[in-house]
Design an enzyme around this catalytic site. Structure first.
Site, mmCIF file in Angstrom:
data_model
loop_
_atom_site.group_PDB
_atom_site.id
_atom_site.type_symbol
_atom_site.label_atom_id
_atom_site.label_comp_id
_atom_site.label_asym_id
_atom_site.label_seq_id
_atom_site.Cartn_x
_atom_site.Cartn_y
_atom_site.Cartn_z
ATOM 1 N N THR A 42 -1.253 1.250 6.921
ATOM 2 C CA THR A 42 -0.726 0.465 5.663
ATOM 3 C C THR A 42 -0.508 -0.939 6.513
ATOM 4 O OG1 THR A 42 1.146 -0.750 4.144
ATOM 5 C CG2 THR A 42 1.586 0.557 5.886
ATOM 6 N N GLY A 43 -0.348 -2.429 5.661
ATOM 7 C CA GLY A 43 -0.541 -3.752 6.923
ATOM 8 C C GLY A 43 -2.460 -3.699 6.554
ATOM 9 N N GLY A 100 -5.997 -4.316 6.676
ATOM 10 C CA GLY A 100 -7.049 -3.976 6.632
ATOM 11 C C GLY A 100 -8.402 -4.355 7.313
ATOM 12 N N ARG A 122 -14.078 -7.210 -1.770
ATOM 13 C CA ARG A 122 -13.429 -6.683 -0.007
ATOM 14 C C ARG A 122 -13.027 -5.492 -0.744
ATOM 15 N NH1 ARG A 122 -8.039 -5.000 1.101
ATOM 16 N NH2 ARG A 122 -7.529 -5.585 3.619
ATOM 17 N N GLY A 150 -10.760 -2.782 1.637
ATOM 18 C CA GLY A 150 -10.237 -2.299 3.447
ATOM 19 C C GLY A 150 -10.011 -1.309 3.393
ATOM 20 N N ASP A 151 -8.916 -0.307 3.992
ATOM 21 C CA ASP A 151 -9.098 0.636 4.928
ATOM 22 C C ASP A 151 -8.520 2.051 4.212
ATOM 23 O OD1 ASP A 151 -6.273 -1.015 5.123
ATOM 24 O OD2 ASP A 151 -5.633 0.758 6.213
ATOM 25 N N THR A 205 0.515 -1.136 0.470
ATOM 26 C CA THR A 205 0.243 -0.285 0.322
ATOM 27 C C THR A 205 0.860 1.364 0.296
ATOM 28 O OG1 THR A 205 -2.592 -0.768 1.212
ATOM 29 C CG2 THR A 205 -2.060 1.088 1.355
HETATM 30 N N1 GLY Z 1 -4.347 -1.643 3.972
HETATM 31 C C1 GLY Z 1 -4.461 -2.004 2.944
HETATM 32 C C2 GLY Z 1 -5.771 -2.860 2.462
HETATM 33 O O1 GLY Z 1 -5.593 -3.937 3.793
HETATM 34 O O2 GLY Z 1 -6.463 -3.170 1.849
#
Ligand code: GLY
Length: 315
Positions: A211-212, A214, A188, A190-191, A160
């Site tokens: 990052t990481g 989500g 799906r 993410g964050d 990310t």
């Molecule tokens: N941090 C990116 C995701 O999990 O989509």
């Protein structure tokens, strides 16, 4: 919020787990150098955050933009989120399928809707109605360097990308772009596109890009939670302790086990108005780079050791 009088600053990350070597270091320095020039020319924080994240997307080196990995149905869905700390305007578009580099479209869309989140399909229709579709990509990097990195791209989903920026007027912005994380069911989200989870900016507090995993970041609203706690810290050392404690809490809360942070594997970059820039990760390796006006120039590293100092040191 009135301008802070603090110097322009640009902090970027390319995600947990991105490998560091001198090619990547030199690439990130090129990106930071472009951002530096834009900031010194007086460009606003939002625009600079879009252009540097756009360069990271275009490179194809990371799990974002041209390098984004597909979901289980073979379709690549990209998420992007951006926030203007001056106005608290936010635009998040999760699930983009029609644009290879989503941040390139932000200058055309940001500030043109009162909505905060738009689904990828709806945003694509809007983009097409504007006659914008996929924008042509400027040829930024030579073919040899792209081959080097596209061959090495990590298909596990690392990478990310994001930036936090303070411009010459003291205004802040954060932008995050991703292709997701590891194996993903179709659809799906993410964050990165979600305000307060992966991306947040407020001139009164600071700016953050996460990052990481989500799912962990979303369930714990990690971006805003860390930014808010840092803002309330009395000084920089206590802000460092606070970040560390929150990351541990998140890891333990998600895994249900004391001292087992495996599922809390997250990191980020943060610029606090009160306490300056921070790079943090728990427990991975986070590749990040920074430039701050008047300091010792551009710094790129993938090791921000908690024992030494999880913060950027500019002196
Ligand atoms: N941090 C990116 C995701 O999990 O989509």
């Amino acid at each position: 919020m009135m301008p802070s009088g603090l110097p322009p600053l640009l902090l970027l990350h390319t995600g947990l787990g991105s490998r560091f070597d001198h090619h990547l270091e030199s690439f990130l320095k090129t990106v930071l150098e472009r951002g530096r020039r834009s900031l010194e020319a007086g460009e606003p924080a939002t625009g600079v955050s879009w252009s540097v994240v756009g360069l990271l997307e275009e490179s194809g080196f990371f799990n974002a933009g041209r390098g984004a990995i597909p979901q289980e149905d073979g379709i690549v869905r990209r998420d992007v989120g951006t926030m203007d700390g001056r106005t608290l305007d936010y635009l998040g578009i999760p699930g983009i399928t029609t644009l290879s580099c989503p941040t390139r479209i932000l200058p055309h869309l940001f500030g043109r809707t009162r909505h905060v989140l738009l689904s990828g399909d709806a945003a694509s229709r809007w983009i097409e109605a504007e006659g914008l579709s996929d924008l042509p990509l400027p040829p930024v990097f030579d073919a040899a360097s792209l081959r080097t990195w596209s061959g090495e791209r990590d298909l596990e989903g690392h990478g990310t990308v994001g930036a936090v920026v303070r411009d010459r007027s003291g205004h802040l912005a954060a932008t995050t772009s991703t292709g997701g994380a590891g194996r993903m069911r179709a659809g799906r989200i993410g964050d990165s596109a979600i305000p307060g989870a992966g991306t947040y900016a407020d001139d009164r507090l600071g700016a953050v890009s996460m990052t990481g995993l989500g799912e962990t970041i979303l369930r714990t609203v990690a971006g805003y939670r860390i930014l808010s706690a840092v803002s309330e810290s009395l000084d920089r050392p206590s802000a460092v302790r606070t970040i560390r404690e929150i990351l541990s809490e998140i890891g333990e809360g998600i895994s249900g086990q004391t001292g087992d942070p495996l599922n809390g594997q997250i990191g980020g970059i943060l610029l606090s108005v009160r306490h300056g820039p921070f790079v943090f990760h728990h427990p991975g390796v986070l590749l990040a780079g920074a430039w701050r006006s008047g300091e010792r120039g551009i710094v790129v590293s993938d090791r921000w050791e908690p024992e030494q100092d999880p913060c950027l040191a500019f002196s």
